[in-house]
Design a protein around this motif. Structure first.
Motif, PDB file in Angstrom:
ATOM      1  N   LYS A  36       0.824  -1.200   0.000  1.00 43.70           N
ATOM      2  CA  LYS A  36       0.000   0.000   0.000  1.00 43.70           C
ATOM      3  C   LYS A  36       0.866   1.261   0.000  1.00 43.70           C
ATOM      4  N   ASP A  37       2.112   1.135   0.467  1.00 41.70           N
ATOM      5  CA  ASP A  37       3.020   2.276   0.551  1.00 41.70           C
ATOM      6  C   ASP A  37       3.904   2.427  -0.684  1.00 41.70           C
ATOM      7  N   PHE A  38       3.627   1.669  -1.731  1.00 47.54           N
ATOM      8  CA  PHE A  38       4.459   1.702  -2.933  1.00 47.54           C
ATOM      9  C   PHE A  38       4.618   3.119  -3.479  1.00 47.54           C
ATOM     10  N   ALA A  39       3.516   3.811  -3.685  1.00 49.37           N
ATOM     11  CA  ALA A  39       3.566   5.170  -4.260  1.00 49.37           C
ATOM     12  C   ALA A  39       4.354   6.110  -3.351  1.00 49.37           C
ATOM     13  N   MET A  40       4.189   5.954  -2.049  1.00 49.94           N
ATOM     14  CA  MET A  40       4.913   6.803  -1.114  1.00 49.94           C
ATOM     15  C   MET A  40       6.426   6.553  -1.213  1.00 49.94           C
ATOM     16  N   LEU A  41       6.821   5.296  -1.393  1.00 56.36           N
ATOM     17  CA  LEU A  41       8.249   4.984  -1.530  1.00 56.36           C
ATOM     18  C   LEU A  41       8.829   5.625  -2.790  1.00 56.36           C
ATOM     19  N   PHE A  46      12.070  10.279  -5.117  1.00 51.23           N
ATOM     20  CA  PHE A  46      12.286  11.507  -5.887  1.00 51.23           C
ATOM     21  C   PHE A  46      12.631  12.680  -4.972  1.00 51.23           C
ATOM     22  N   VAL A  47      12.037  12.708  -3.786  1.00 50.58           N
ATOM     23  CA  VAL A  47      12.390  13.754  -2.814  1.00 50.58           C
ATOM     24  C   VAL A  47      13.848  13.594  -2.392  1.00 50.58           C
ATOM     25  N   ALA A  48      14.272  12.368  -2.157  1.00 45.65           N
ATOM     26  CA  ALA A  48      15.661  12.113  -1.768  1.00 45.65           C
ATOM     27  C   ALA A  48      16.627  12.546  -2.875  1.00 45.65           C
ATOM     28  N   VAL A  49      16.265  12.324  -4.138  1.00 45.95           N
ATOM     29  CA  VAL A  49      17.121  12.782  -5.247  1.00 45.95           C
ATOM     30  C   VAL A  49      17.235  14.299  -5.190  1.00 45.95           C
ATOM     31  N   LYS A  50      16.112  14.965  -4.977  1.00 46.01           N
ATOM     32  CA  LYS A  50      16.117  16.430  -4.929  1.00 46.01           C
ATOM     33  C   LYS A  50      16.991  16.929  -3.773  1.00 46.01           C
ATOM     34  N   GLN A  51      17.057  16.169  -2.703  1.00 46.14           N
ATOM     35  CA  GLN A  51      17.881  16.541  -1.555  1.00 46.14           C
ATOM     36  C   GLN A  51      19.319  16.038  -1.689  1.00 46.14           C
ATOM     37  N   LEU A  52      19.653  15.507  -2.856  1.00 46.29           N
ATOM     38  CA  LEU A  52      20.997  15.000  -3.170  1.00 46.29           C
ATOM     39  C   LEU A  52      21.416  13.837  -2.276  1.00 46.29           C
ATOM     40  N   ASP A  53      20.434  13.051  -1.846  1.00 43.07           N
ATOM     41  CA  ASP A  53      20.706  11.879  -1.020  1.00 43.07           C
ATOM     42  C   ASP A  53      20.572  10.635  -1.897  1.00 43.07           C
ATOM     43  N   GLU A  54      21.624  10.376  -2.639  1.00 45.06           N
ATOM     44  CA  GLU A  54      21.596   9.274  -3.612  1.00 45.06           C
ATOM     45  C   GLU A  54      21.371   7.922  -2.944  1.00 45.06           C
ATOM     46  N   MET A  55      22.017   7.684  -1.818  1.00 41.25           N
ATOM     47  CA  MET A  55      21.899   6.380  -1.174  1.00 41.25           C
ATOM     48  C   MET A  55      20.452   6.107  -0.747  1.00 41.25           C
ATOM     49  N   SER A  56      19.823   7.077  -0.100  1.00 33.72           N
ATOM     50  CA  SER A  56      18.434   6.885   0.321  1.00 33.72           C
ATOM     51  C   SER A  56      17.518   6.738  -0.880  1.00 33.72           C
ATOM     52  N   ALA A  57      17.738   7.555  -1.903  1.00 35.29           N
ATOM     53  CA  ALA A  57      16.910   7.478  -3.103  1.00 35.29           C
ATOM     54  C   ALA A  57      17.011   6.094  -3.735  1.00 35.29           C
ATOM     55  N   THR A  58      18.227   5.605  -3.877  1.00 36.33           N
ATOM     56  CA  THR A  58      18.429   4.283  -4.466  1.00 36.33           C
ATOM     57  C   THR A  58      17.728   3.213  -3.644  1.00 36.33           C
ATOM     58  N   LYS A  75      12.174   2.134 -11.812  1.00 32.82           N
ATOM     59  CA  LYS A  75      13.230   2.201 -12.833  1.00 32.82           C
ATOM     60  C   LYS A  75      13.420   3.634 -13.310  1.00 32.82           C
ATOM     61  N   ILE A  76      12.323   4.341 -13.485  1.00 29.45           N
ATOM     62  CA  ILE A  76      12.420   5.752 -13.869  1.00 29.45           C
ATOM     63  C   ILE A  76      13.175   6.519 -12.789  1.00 29.45           C
ATOM     64  N   GLY A  77      12.889   6.195 -11.537  1.00 30.53           N
ATOM     65  CA  GLY A  77      13.599   6.843 -10.434  1.00 30.53           C
ATOM     66  C   GLY A  77      15.095   6.584 -10.476  1.00 30.53           C
ATOM     67  N   LEU A  78      15.479   5.356 -10.747  1.00 30.38           N
ATOM     68  CA  LEU A  78      16.910   5.031 -10.835  1.00 30.38           C
ATOM     69  C   LEU A  78      17.557   5.731 -12.030  1.00 30.38           C
ATOM     70  N   GLY A  79      16.818   5.827 -13.127  1.00 30.96           N
ATOM     71  CA  GLY A  79      17.323   6.564 -14.284  1.00 30.96           C
ATOM     72  C   GLY A  79      17.467   8.049 -13.974  1.00 30.96           C
ATOM     73  N   TYR A  80      16.530   8.571 -13.198  1.00 30.03           N
ATOM     74  CA  TYR A  80      16.569   9.975 -12.804  1.00 30.03           C
ATOM     75  C   TYR A  80      17.797  10.266 -11.938  1.00 30.03           C
TER      76      TYR A  80
END
Length: 176
Positions: A36-41, A46-58, A75-80
């Motif tokens: 149920k939390d898939f969309a939130m993850l 994407f928020v983590a990418v914006k905050q330059l936190d690559e490890m958390s984003a990945t 996959k789009i997130g990893l490409g981003y």
């Protein structure tokens, strides 16, 4: 499947552990709650990418992929992440894979077009792809992303003396 995975993990650490069957039901319920939390993850990734936190984003995108392996969003997130790091070849590869899996995914197509903008031999192809998406999309966010990308390409990438992205073509490379 999650019950089997739990049993394998428990067997790995101790072959003498007896697991009550009720534990497997609890694990299945936990996995259902997490799905149920898939969309939130994905959004948190994407928020983590914006905050330059690559490890958390990945980690967030990988967790989302585990919960829903058929979705292209992680996959789009990893490409981003790759695109933000200017790992253009890897980002291009990921977005090309996503567009093969989901040819109607306008976000993946726009990001792929952005990757091509950053690759001088494919720049015109990127402009064309983004232009087509801007014309056909009804999503204002995609339209805005594409418009800004094309403006940026026109303003900055086409300059003659841009040191990195405007570098001269290798004589062996041809524009597409």
């Amino acid at each position: 499947m999650s019950a089997l995975l739990l049993q394998l993990i428990l067997n790995f650490f101790s072959s003498s552990v007896d697991v009550p069957m009720g534990v497997f039901g609890m694990v299945d319920n936990l996995v259902d709650d997490l799905k149920k939390d898939f969309a939130m993850l994905v959004e948190a990734g994407f928020v983590a990418v914006k905050q330059l936190d690559e490890m958390s984003a990945t980690r967030l995108f990988c967790a989302a992929h585990v919960l829903n392996p058929t979705s292209t969003a992680p996959k789009i997130g990893l490409g981003y992440i790759c695109l933000n790091k200017l790992e253009v070849k890897e980002a291009t590869k990921i977005f090309e894979e996503v567009t093969v899996e989901d040819p109607d995914n306008e976000l993946a197509q726009t990001f792929l077009g952005m990757c091509w903008l950053l690759t001088k031999p494919k720049r015109k192809k990127g402009e064309k792809l983004i232009g087509e998406i801007i014309k056909k999309t009804t999503n204002p966010t995609i339209k805005n992303l594409g418009t800004i990308s094309l403006e940026w390409a026109e303003k900055d990438l086409k300059k003659k003396d841009v040191p990195f992205f405007g570098a001269q073509l290798d004589p062996n490379e041809k524009e597409e």
